[in-house]
Design an enzyme around this catalytic site. Structure first.
Site, PDB file in Angstrom:
ATOM      1  N   ARG A 179     -42.298   6.044 103.917  1.00 35.29           N
ATOM      2  CA  ARG A 179     -41.102   6.744 102.866  1.00 35.29           C
ATOM      3  C   ARG A 179     -41.790   8.098 102.517  1.00 35.29           C
ATOM      4  O   ARG A 179     -42.896   8.373 102.336  1.00 35.29           O
ATOM      5  CB  ARG A 179     -41.371   5.758 101.786  1.00 35.29           C
ATOM      6  CG  ARG A 179     -40.129   5.791 100.723  1.00 35.29           C
ATOM      7  CD  ARG A 179     -40.252   5.011  99.667  1.00 35.29           C
ATOM      8  NE  ARG A 179     -38.801   4.605  98.917  1.00 35.29           N
ATOM      9  CZ  ARG A 179     -38.643   4.386  97.600  1.00 35.29           C
ATOM     10  NH1 ARG A 179     -39.558   4.350  96.885  1.00 35.29           N
ATOM     11  NH2 ARG A 179     -37.522   4.108  97.386  1.00 35.29           N
ATOM     12  N   TYR A 231     -47.900  11.005  95.243  1.00 32.05           N
ATOM     13  CA  TYR A 231     -49.022  10.014  95.646  1.00 32.05           C
ATOM     14  C   TYR A 231     -49.733  10.825  96.559  1.00 32.05           C
ATOM     15  O   TYR A 231     -49.516  11.793  97.143  1.00 32.05           O
ATOM     16  CB  TYR A 231     -48.889   8.622  95.543  1.00 32.05           C
ATOM     17  CG  TYR A 231     -48.094   8.119  94.377  1.00 32.05           C
ATOM     18  CD1 TYR A 231     -48.810   7.990  93.389  1.00 32.05           C
ATOM     19  CD2 TYR A 231     -46.966   7.551  94.284  1.00 32.05           C
ATOM     20  CE1 TYR A 231     -48.507   7.431  92.048  1.00 32.05           C
ATOM     21  CE2 TYR A 231     -46.198   7.190  93.407  1.00 32.05           C
ATOM     22  CZ  TYR A 231     -46.952   6.912  92.095  1.00 32.05           C
ATOM     23  OH  TYR A 231     -46.361   6.610  91.057  1.00 32.05           O
ATOM     24  N   GLY A 250     -32.619   0.247  94.699  1.00 35.54           N
ATOM     25  CA  GLY A 250     -33.480  -0.357  93.975  1.00 35.54           C
ATOM     26  C   GLY A 250     -33.383  -1.194  92.786  1.00 35.54           C
ATOM     27  O   GLY A 250     -33.194  -2.445  92.830  1.00 35.54           O
TER      28      GLY A 250
HETATM   29  C1  8OZ Z   1     -42.565   3.295  88.665  1.00 31.45           C
HETATM   30  C2  8OZ Z   1     -43.765   3.248  88.037  1.00 31.45           C
HETATM   31  C3  8OZ Z   1     -45.106   3.120  88.793  1.00 31.45           C
HETATM   32  C4  8OZ Z   1     -45.250   3.575  89.772  1.00 31.45           C
HETATM   33  C5  8OZ Z   1     -43.385   5.060  92.755  1.00 31.45           C
HETATM   34  C6  8OZ Z   1     -45.078   3.505  92.990  1.00 31.45           C
HETATM   35  O1  8OZ Z   1     -42.635   6.031  92.030  1.00 31.45           O
HETATM   36  C7  8OZ Z   1     -44.185   4.145  91.888  1.00 31.45           C
HETATM   37  C8  8OZ Z   1     -44.121   3.710  90.657  1.00 31.45           C
HETATM   38  C9  8OZ Z   1     -42.717   3.740  90.115  1.00 31.45           C
HETATM   39  O2  8OZ Z   1     -43.179   5.160  94.111  1.00 31.45           O
END
Ligand code: 8OZ
Length: 376
Positions: free
Chosen positions: A232, A185, A328
């Protein structure tokens, strides 16, 4: 050495055990507003040493998936307050994960249906999740082509992170926040050479690529206190089409710079998110990363994640390799995971088809273990 089941102080967070619930995206927040069902879900899991909320958008620009929650509107804060009250009433602690998706988005989710934003105009070979408002059916679709952010827009992004952090602790009742700098991200896009081709102060050298992440973290720590701030990182995950040419020195630089901020914790996804912890084509020395943090004076708790089970988690803490282990998927299907691990009770399997979207099924209907005696 302590055990997985011993208490721990992480910054201002006082944890009764060293088992965290990892952030888990579940796409059950229509209009980005947390629901009563979400309050039930989190409260059911309040025996975790620490609950980390699902990734939560800091702004509409930071949104990349249908029905994920936000922290930028009053109804969103009210919805979250219901969640944090329910968790606290159940004796738990909860931080929220602050999220800007960057290029992992779709025009339909962006303000004015504009292109998503990124360090550089490079489209990720990745999918996002859209729910059709008419039918309620979800589907995965390719991410839209992003545009490169101007350097002059970056202070606004830092500001949005800080505003969301303040909203989290002051408005929504969270005990702290976790900065989402992992999984491809926005902040991870800035860090890594595969997504960041900038020629300004935010691209090129390691120090430049780490700049936005460090500006965000310092500003949040100033605003709400380092002791309520975690972060993270995922040094080598290929999630969301992200890659760095030389991650070891990059991440050692990052944790050295984080060390003086007195953060509550550093949360490391080892290997491929949801996959193997070591990748033959992307080797990484995690103990060296931890050492770099300690040698720089870092005092935050060291949280590890990704595919740990009872034995490996107990070993990680008992050996001093980690202070906290985040679980998780096991938390999805085992609301009383802490007791099951403690008493060595069998774990219930999760239903992958009900991870994203939908209602109570596969979300709040997993029972606690009926067993009263450890299966030793
Ligand atoms: C799975 C589906 C959509 C987003 C991440 C926020 O991988 C997510 C995410 C995980 O950190």
């Amino acid at each position: 050495m302590p055990t997985l089941f011993d208490p721990l102080r992480a910054g201002k967070l006082q944890l009764p055990n060293r088992i965290a619930m990892a952030p888990l995206t579940r796409n059950r927040a229509p209009d980005a507003i947390p629901t009563k069902l979400m309050a039930t879900h989190y409260a059911q899991r309040a025996s975790a040493g620490l609950l980390i909320s699902e990734a939560t958008a800091i702004s509409q620009q930071g949104q990349g998936y249908s029905d994920v929650p936000g922290l930028y509107g009053s109804e969103q804060l009210e919805g979250w307050k219901r969640v944090t009250d329910a968790v606290h009433d159940a004796g738990g602690r909860i931080v929220t994960q602050l999220w800007h998706v960057g290029r992992i988005s779709h025009e339909l989710l962006q303000p004015g249906h504009h292109a998503p934003v990124a360090p550089s105009a490079i489209t990720a070979k990745a999918k996002t999740y859209l729910i059709d408002p008419q039918t309620g059916k979800g589907r995965f679709v390719p991410t839209s082509a992003p545009r490169a952010l101007l350097a002059s827009e970056l202070p606004e992004i830092v500001h949005s992170f800080v505003a969301a952090a303040r909203n989290a602790v002051q408005g929504a009742g969270f005990d702290g926040i976790e900065i989402h700098a992992a999984n491809g991200y926005l902040l991870d896009q800035f860090l890594k050479t595969g997504a960041n081709h900038r020629g300004d102060d935010y691209g090129g050298s390691i120090a430049n690529r780490a700049r936005l992440l460090l500006e965000v973290t310092r500003a949040i720590a100033d605003a709400i206190g380092g002791g309520r701030t975690g972060i993270r990182l995922s040094p080598v995950t290929p999630a969301n089409d992200i890659v760095d040419a030389d991650p070891q020195p990059l991440f050692e630089h990052v944790v050295r710079e984080l060390a003086p901020l007195n953060l509550a914790y550093i949360h490391i996804i080892e290997g491929a998110t949801g996959g193997p912890r070591q990748l033959p084509d992307r080797p990484f020395d995690y103990p060296a990363l931890h050492s770099a943090y300690l040698m720089a004076g870092g005092q935050g708790a060291w949280m590890v994640n990704n595919g740990y089970d009872r034995a490996s988690a107990m070993q990680a803490v008992a050996s001093g390799y980690a202070d906290i282990v985040a679980f998780g998927k096991p938390f999805i299907s085992n609301p009383d995971l802490v007791r099951r691990l403690h008493d060595n009770l069998p774990l219930a399997p999760w239903d992958q088809d009900r991870f994203y979207g939908g209602g109570a099924e596969g979300y709040t209907d997993y029972p606690r273990s009926a067993m009263t005696h450890p299966a030793r």
